[in-house]
Design an enzyme around this catalytic site. Structure first.
Site, PDB file in Angstrom:
ATOM      1  N   LYS A  79       0.657  -1.708   0.334  1.00  0.00           N
ATOM      2  CA  LYS A  79       0.115  -0.304   0.284  1.00  0.00           C
ATOM      3  C   LYS A  79       1.029   0.873  -0.270  1.00  0.00           C
ATOM      4  CE  LYS A  79      -3.819   2.116   2.622  1.00  0.00           C
ATOM      5  NZ  LYS A  79      -4.649   1.810   3.909  1.00  0.00           N
ATOM      6  N   SER A 159      -9.876   2.200   3.034  1.00  0.00           N
ATOM      7  CA  SER A 159      -8.971   3.387   1.968  1.00  0.00           C
ATOM      8  C   SER A 159      -8.150   2.202   1.446  1.00  0.00           C
ATOM      9  CB  SER A 159      -7.955   4.225   2.723  1.00  0.00           C
ATOM     10  OG  SER A 159      -7.300   3.001   3.650  1.00  0.00           O
ATOM     11  N   SER A 183      -9.950  -0.431   7.357  1.00  0.00           N
ATOM     12  CA  SER A 183      -9.544  -0.167   6.240  1.00  0.00           C
ATOM     13  C   SER A 183      -8.856  -1.272   5.676  1.00  0.00           C
ATOM     14  CB  SER A 183      -8.324   1.042   6.058  1.00  0.00           C
ATOM     15  OG  SER A 183      -9.426   2.047   6.080  1.00  0.00           O
TER      16      SER A 183
END
Length: 488
Positions: A79, A159, A183
């Site tokens: 990420k 997210s 998330s």
């Protein structure tokens, strides 16, 4: 689709050990897939780094027979919230569009040292603020699943939407994500894969771009529960660079997955049976509860009375911490800058143009909550209620072993839908409580909706009982099957 991409991490590792294929073959297959991906899951691609790691892995497998890392030569994604030395790290914000760190985050560092081949940096909601991955400066991520009723593309969740979509889309075998209020778990649920958030402090936050420091925690997304256990073993551990890092010994989580849940008490909180939850999720919740009973577990009703305050408490605390953490982005030291005649004007214009709408919304809310005259009324009160929410869980775990709840109230919604920001906040209603308490939790897919979209449940465990929730999730997985396997 190349069959190598459909393998789990465990299957890839076994194949590499047997020399059924080489690490270079495995990684090149994934590199080609990433180069041609249509999901907008990757914002920075690092094929040369991945191939180099694969070549080293092949040499290692030739020389070494035992004690080989389960991630050696395995293609993974990271990420874009984790700083990677010499590789652009943007948090998917214009503010950090061209930022190249001079240091490596602890979590990505241990992952790379284990021999994993990093394919690149994954798309996300800007500064990890969002529940759909539509807030990225680099555009929205698409879910690999499509709504059958109308052929509509759906969001991957957020997210960590890029992380979940890349794993579900067979672009990488596993991915690093971050979980502040859900998330990792919510996008995993939307994409039909497994996502786990460990106990707060299990993983170092050093080098992880801060959103809400008392909530942020690294996590992993994979296609199977056993794969999540393998990745989690690697990234967990004490780090002297992080003052919130736990010194507790990290067990070999994968060795605890045995399918034995006889005598375990599973709590079903009545507060989670709320308005707005889909009938299909309730049906799967009841079905899985029955399956767990058949496997020897005891399912009991419990109460978590302060759950109803979780959403407002979470958004007050995370917004306040956002306001503080993001104050550093002022255009002076690094990142985006708008030239202006005065210093004050430069600050104002840089932050106005560098941040997206959702980030600015949370900064404003947080600044108000922390302002003189409002601190006691909002932030301090929210922290007090957070303690009550935590105490609810502590009392519950005196009588039960695990808690079973949905991961999200509904299936993924359409990519082109524009839900109200308040509705987006409520979307985190089932994931936020465990984050506020700092508890470990895992999302595991349990079925498909009538529209052909993934549905998932979440197992919440007591502090530092990652091994227990992984074992419980494995039983659910055995009963329900791996949903992502139905993708062609």
């Amino acid at each position: 689709m190349n069959e190598l991409r459909r393998l789990t991490i465990t299957e890839m590792h076994d194949g590499l050990r047997r020399r059924d294929f080489s690490a270079v073959e495995l990684v090149e297959t994934h590199v080609n897939a990433v180069e041609n991906e249509q999901l907008n899951a990757f914002v920075t691609k690092t094929p040369e780094i991945a191939i180099k790691a694969a070549k080293i892995a092949d040499e290692y497998f030739l020389k070494q027979k035992d004690n080989i890392s389960p991630l050696m030569g395995i293609p993974v994604g990271v990420k874009d919230l984790f700083c990677t030395k010499g590789i652009k790290t943007t948090a998917c914000s214009k503010m950090l569009e061209n930022f190249v760190p001079t240091y490596e985050s602890t979590v990505s560092n241990v992952l790379l040292k284990s021999g994993a081949a990093m394919l690149g940096k994954l798309n996300m909601d800007e500064f990890a603020m969002g529940s759909a991955n539509t807030n990225s400066y680099f555009g929205p991520v698409k879910n690999v699943w499509i709504r059958k009723s109308d052929g509509e593309k759906v969001v991957p969740g957020g997210s960590s939407g890029g992380s979940a979509a890349s794993v579900a889309g067979f672009l990488c075998a596993g991915a690093l994500g971050s979980d502040t209020g859900g998330s990792v778990r919510q996008p995993a649920a939307y994409c039909g894969v497994v996502g786990i958030k460990p106990t707060y402090g299990r993983c170092s936050r050093f080098g992880m771009i801060a959103f809400a420091s008392s909530l942020d925690q690294a996590g992993v997304i994979t296609r199977s529960v056993s794969d999540s256990a393998l990745m989690l073993e690697i990234i967990c551990g004490y780090d002297e660079k992080d003052s919130t890092s736990s010194k507790r010994t990290v067990p070999k989580f994968s060795s605890f997955i045995n399918g034995d849940i006889k005598g375990k008490r599973i709590g079903i909180p009545k507060e989670y049976k709320m308005d707005g939850i889909s009938d299909e999720i309730v049906h799967n919740w009841e079905k899985v509860s029955s399956n767990l009973k058949e496997n020897g577990a005891e399912v009991v009703d419990i109460t978590l009375p302060h759950t109803k305050y979780a959403i407002p408490v979470y958004y007050l605390i995370c917004s306040a911490e956002t306001s503080s953490n993001l104050a550093r982005y002022d255009g002076v030291r690094y990142g985006f800058r708008v030239d202006a005649d005065t210093l004050e004007e430069m600050y104002s214009l840089t932050r106005a143009e560098g941040f997206g709408k959702e980030v600015k919304r949370r900064i404003l809310i947080g600044s108000y909550a922390l302002s003189s005259g409002h601190y006691n009324e909002y932030y301090e009160k929210a922290q007090c209620i957070r303690a009550l929410i935590r105490n609810d869980f502590i009392k519950a775990f005196e009588k039960i072993d695990y808690i079973l709840v949905p991961s999200a109230p509904t299936e993924a919604f359409g990519l082109n839908e524009k839900p109200d920001p308040l509705i987006m906040c409520i979307n985190d209603v089932f994931t936020v409580p465990a984050s506020l308490a700092g508890l470990p939790a895992i999302s595991v897919p349990v079925g498909l909706s009538n529209a052909g979209l993934p549905l998932a449940l979440q197992v919440i465990g007591n502090y530092y009982d990652e091994a227990g929730i992984l074992n419980m999730a494995s039983v659910i997985e055995q009963n329900c099957g791996r949903i992502v396997n139905s993708l062609t």
